[in-house]
Design a protein around this motif. Structure first.
Motif, PDB file in Angstrom:
ATOM      1  N   PRO A 225      70.233 -50.166  -6.540  1.00 11.87           N
ATOM      2  CA  PRO A 225      70.781 -51.518  -6.485  1.00 11.87           C
ATOM      3  C   PRO A 225      71.856 -51.720  -5.437  1.00 11.87           C
ATOM      4  O   PRO A 225      72.110 -52.842  -5.033  1.00 11.87           O
ATOM      5  CB  PRO A 225      71.354 -51.720  -7.896  1.00 11.87           C
ATOM      6  CG  PRO A 225      71.604 -50.329  -8.406  1.00 11.87           C
ATOM      7  CD  PRO A 225      70.524 -49.487  -7.808  1.00 11.87           C
TER       8      PRO A 225
ATOM      9  N   GLN B  10      61.808 -57.026  -4.957  1.00 15.87           N
ATOM     10  CA  GLN B  10      62.667 -56.356  -5.924  1.00 15.87           C
ATOM     11  C   GLN B  10      61.857 -55.750  -7.059  1.00 15.87           C
ATOM     12  O   GLN B  10      62.115 -54.621  -7.502  1.00 15.87           O
ATOM     13  CB  GLN B  10      63.691 -57.354  -6.477  1.00 15.87           C
ATOM     14  CG  GLN B  10      64.777 -57.726  -5.481  1.00 15.87           C
ATOM     15  CD  GLN B  10      65.759 -58.735  -6.038  1.00 15.87           C
ATOM     16  OE1 GLN B  10      65.473 -59.377  -7.047  1.00 15.87           O
ATOM     17  NE2 GLN B  10      66.885 -58.871  -5.377  1.00 15.87           N
TER      18      GLN B  10
ATOM     19  N   GLN C 157      60.112 -52.719  -5.652  1.00 15.27           N
ATOM     20  CA  GLN C 157      61.052 -51.623  -5.436  1.00 15.27           C
ATOM     21  C   GLN C 157      61.404 -50.934  -6.746  1.00 15.27           C
ATOM     22  O   GLN C 157      61.523 -49.706  -6.806  1.00 15.27           O
ATOM     23  CB  GLN C 157      62.326 -52.154  -4.767  1.00 15.27           C
ATOM     24  CG  GLN C 157      62.127 -52.493  -3.293  1.00 15.27           C
ATOM     25  CD  GLN C 157      63.365 -53.109  -2.680  1.00 15.27           C
ATOM     26  OE1 GLN C 157      64.274 -53.491  -3.404  1.00 15.27           O
ATOM     27  NE2 GLN C 157      63.391 -53.224  -1.379  1.00 15.27           N
ATOM     28  N   LYS C 158      61.601 -51.706  -7.811  1.00 22.17           N
ATOM     29  CA  LYS C 158      61.915 -51.097  -9.103  1.00 22.17           C
ATOM     30  C   LYS C 158      60.763 -50.225  -9.592  1.00 22.17           C
ATOM     31  O   LYS C 158      60.977 -49.151 -10.160  1.00 22.17           O
ATOM     32  CB  LYS C 158      62.212 -52.195 -10.122  1.00 22.17           C
ATOM     33  CG  LYS C 158      63.565 -52.876  -9.894  1.00 22.17           C
ATOM     34  CD  LYS C 158      63.846 -53.943 -10.933  1.00 22.17           C
ATOM     35  CE  LYS C 158      65.201 -54.586 -10.679  1.00 22.17           C
ATOM     36  NZ  LYS C 158      65.479 -55.646 -11.676  1.00 22.17           N
TER      37      LYS C 158
END
Length: 823
Positions: A452, A395, A398-399
């Motif tokens: 998201p 995560q 990915q951000k």
């Protein structure tokens, strides 16, 4: 997920309350756990078609069991018998004909089932409406699964083909269920009685009892052991198309001068009993309560023990919910139990009674097994911790990628939206844009898969054991599906989040470019002319309101017929964007307006006007006076005796067919534009006058339908019970996946929306079933044929659920088929 699954299994086996949705495992015909000596038959064609070859999905011998002489409806003598060696709770049966690699073409079109718990007394199975004959196969190779409603408790089962002499018959079969650990073989009780409530008859008889019924019920089992607990309101039922009171067996104290109802329970052997659980209704407003006291006697040999046990539950005059009352039996040894249940009010109603005994296999866990279990749980915990760390790391990564990608796009990509005017020119069918001076130059951020709400298909793939071992499996999945599942590449799709957080439509980027090349001919509507009625739903980016609009006729296109008297207010749905919505949401809202303004079909909800002069931004769409199709049908009944008895409003089959044809027409129009709806269901179809249908997209935003959506990792929500297997496993949404959803929607309509699709399966089991479609080993479960569904229409449904997307019909073909089979 594994840990939760283990906890669920542990809870299931510790409470021992059989669930028809969980107890659905194959009992061993296809996999060989049932031995050849346990399979017998009345006769056989030859040695190569003996009983042992009647195993589902097997091609040994000559490919099936075939009796020497086919049975006739009046005199069925031929049977294939299975001995399960112990009592089992059987919820599902599967049948197949003799295919033999294309050589055979024999199958049973219909059949009956008989069963026995002791091998001497045989009972004919009947469904909840009293019908014995079961619809079988239509060809020699497809597996047809049929739910046994009600389920049966048996050791011996016989399949008995029913057919005339015009064709030979062969069968391959499988039984599905689980072991019957209660050991209960019969209960004897007084007959259930009839109540009159507000002029309505409530029938509280044990309608599926399989023993003798005269002044009392003896030597049988029925609704008290069918795995189905009654609802809080006893006048309603889980089961479609039955009478009020169906779930419960009930008695009035006026018929029992001693003040109690006596039930005797007989078991397969002497057991060490720990508890008894009784599911009781407690609708005290109608003078129905749980029992005041129960007194139980035990018999281990031939005589009843002199000293009983007694238990008095706490009375509840506050909560009317039905509930299980647990009675401790203090480890009494017995082969029979006689219980006297004392009334605490005028009526007493039971829907389920189960027993737990200390000598059950689930209670025999020695120290070595305990140590192994603890070791496994510790290992699982370590694995889960590692998975959580990996997920958190991904995560974060990915951000970071998302920020970098968006920064690059902000530098490279710009687009503009002007509600008033845009000018485009076309050369050789290729669009090139020439923006006018009035256009703004505001940039937009493209929606990225790393956002998201993106759900990686691999998250679902990993739920299937076959795909959880190596990456090679997933690669093989992608490879095998590549040719059979045409789809738009993710990068070529414009996904609109909409105000509620759910995707409105998936539109090919080229189509979006073409749409953007036209002026948006939607007028500004004065907000003061909107009157709020109720909130239909809400989501991450906004809300959907039901409003009354004044003077809407003045804002209609010339080509739009609006059946409303002049100066009369009309109901409209208003999608309202939150004032604090981010730039992505605002851009999506504007794109949705562009798309909705181009959808002009009598069976698609129309965009009527907008409110764009100030925040909050609003789009105003049609709304139909009868609400959504799901709620509309659930309030109605099919024409017939049940509707007459209940005085309920009805909808004829011809009207159902008319509505289905309109849905197909609307989807034909969307597919002609290469639009993919992605959430077609009855909840997203609105009903107007004269059964007019228009397709909308409000379903996901309504709390009423939150149970229709499956939340993945706490983020994305998916309507998995309506989704095709490739959409769930691979995240591929196409017109073909909309065709799949249409088949489910048609099934909803023909069941009058009385139950959720695959209601017998949990969400995880629905996902696992999609894996069976991928593996294509003919073990996938299809939605059953609704009682009022004609064969040609069910055949159309099945064609919508073909594994190979190329074999599914187009919406044009579906529409044509429905017109051809018009009643």
């Amino acid at each position: 997920f594994i840990l939760v699954h283990l906890l669920i299994l542990n809870l299931f086996f510790s409470t021992k309350i059989i669930s028809t949705s969980v107890c659905r495992s194959p009992l061993g015909m296809s996999r060989g756990q049932i031995l050849d000596e346990d399979i017998s038959a009345s006769s056989q064609w030859s040695d190569s078609t003996a009983a042992k070859y009647g195993r589902l999905d097997c091609e040994e011998g000559d490919g099936a069991w075939c009796p020497e002489i086919a049975g006739e409806p009046e005199n069925i003598n031929e049977f294939l018998q299975i001995d399960l060696r112990s009592l089992h709770f059987i919820t599902l049966v599967g049948t197949q004909g003799r295919h033999a690699g294309g050589i055979g073409n024999e199958f049973a079109q219909t059949y009956k089932i008989k069963y026995s718990r002791d091998g001497s007394r045989w009972i004919s199975w009947r469904n909840r409406q009293g019908k014995e004959v079961i619809e079988g196969n239509r060809n020699a190779y497809d597996i047809v699964l049929k739910d046994l409603e009600p389920p049966i408790i048996a050791r011996f089962v016989r399949f008995m083909p029913v057919i005339d002499h015009s064709m030979n018959v062969c069968m391959r079969v499988e039984l599905y269920g689980c072991e019957w650990l209660d050991g209960l073989v019969s209960y004897n009780s007084p007959l259930g009685q009839q109540m009159t409530l507000n002029g309505q008859y409530i029938y509280l008889n044990d309608s599926v009892y399989d023993g003798a019924m005269s002044y009392s019920m003896t030597e049988g089992l029925g609704q008290l052991t069918d795995g189905m607990c009654g609802l809080d309101d006893f006048t309603h039922s889980h089961v479609y198309n039955v009478w009020p009171g169906y779930d419960y067996v009930g008695w009035t104290n006026e018929s029992f001068p001693n003040g109690y109802v006596e039930i005797i329970f007989e078991f397969d052997r002497t057991r060490n009993f720990t508890t008894m659980k009784v599911h009781c209704n407690n609708m005290f407003s109608q003078r129905v309560k749980t029992f005041q006291k129960v007194v139980c006697y035990f018999r281990s040999e031939s005589d009843w023990e002199a000293t009983p046990i007694s238990f008095s539950p706490v009375m509840d005059d506050v909560n009317p919910s039905a509930r299980f009352v647990t009675v401790s039996l203090y480890n009494h040894m017995a082969s029979a139990i006689k219980c006297q249940y004392y009334f605490s009010d005028i009526w007493m109603m039971f829907s389920e009674i189960t027993f737990q005994s200390g000598d059950d296999p689930t209670h025999k866990v020695d120290d070595s097994n305990t140590r192994i279990l603890i070791g496994c749980l510790v290992a699982i915990i370590f694995i889960l911790v590692a998975i959580i760390v990996i997920i958190l790391w991904r995560q974060v990564w990915q951000k970071m990628l998302e920020k970098v990608s968006r920064r690059m796009l902000d530098d490279e990509l710009t687009a503009s939206l002007s509600i008033q005017s845009e000018t485009f020119t076309y050369n050789n069918n290729s669009p090139s844009s020439v923006p006018s001076e009035q256009e703004s130059s505001s940039t937009y951020e493209r929606i990225f898969p790393l956002g998201p709400d993106y759900q990686e298909p691999s998250c679902l793939v990993r739920k299937l054991p076959e795909f959880s071992q190596t990456s090679e499996d997933t690669g093989e999945l992608q490879k095998r599906v590549q040719e059979g599942v045409p789809h738009y590449a993710e990068a070529d799709i414009v996904n609109l989040q909409g105000v509620t957080g759910g995707n409105t439509y998936a539109v090919p980027a080229l189509t979006m470019d073409l749409l953007s090349g036209k002026d948006v001919a939607v007028e500004e509507f004065p907000r003061k002319l909107l009157t709020f009625k109720e909130k239909l739903g809400e989501g991450q980016f906004g809300e959907v309101h039901l409003c009354e609009a004044e003077g809407m006729q003045d804002f209609m296109d010339e080509d739009f017929s609006f059946d409303v008297i002049e100066n009369q207010t009309v109901l409209v749905a208003v999608k309202m964007l939150r004032t604090d919505a981010n730039k992505n949401a605002r851009n999506d809202f504007l794109k949705e307006i562009k798309i909705m303004s181009r959808l002009k079909d009598p069976n698609i909800i129309r965009l009527l006007a907008v409110c764009m002069s100030s925040d909050p931004l609003c789009m105003i769409t049609e709304y139909m006076e009868n609400g959504d199709l799901n709620q509309f049908l659930s309030r109605h009944e099919p024409e017939g005796m049940i509707a007459l008895l209940s005085n309920a409003p009805t909808v004829s089959y011809s009207n159902l067919h008319h509505m289905a044809t309109q849905i197909a027409s609307g989807m034909k129009y969307l597919s002609s534009l290469n639009f993919v709806h992605r959430d077609l269901a009855t909840r997203n179809c609105l009903v107007g006058k004269n059964y007019t249908i228009k397709i909308a997209d409000f379903g996901m935003s309504r709390n009423l339908y939150s149970g229709d959506y499956y939340r993945i990792q706490g983020r994305a929500v998916l309507p998995i019970r309506w989704m095709s297997w490739e959409s769930i496993l691979l995240g591929k949404f196409t017109t073909s996946s909309d065709v799949w959803a249409f088949g489910v929607t048609l099934w909803e309509m023909l069941t009058f929306c009385k139950e959720q699709p695959y209601s017998q399966l949990s969400d995880e089991q629905v996902i696992e079933n999609t894996g069976e479609f991928f593996r294509d080993q003919r073990r996938q479960i299809y939605l059953p044929q609704p009682p009022m569904c004609p064969d040609p229409v069910y055949k159309l449904m099945l064609s919508c659920w073909h594994r190979n997307t190329k074999e599914r019909p187009s919406f044009q073909e579906i529409h044509h088929t429905l017109l051809d089979c018009k009643p």
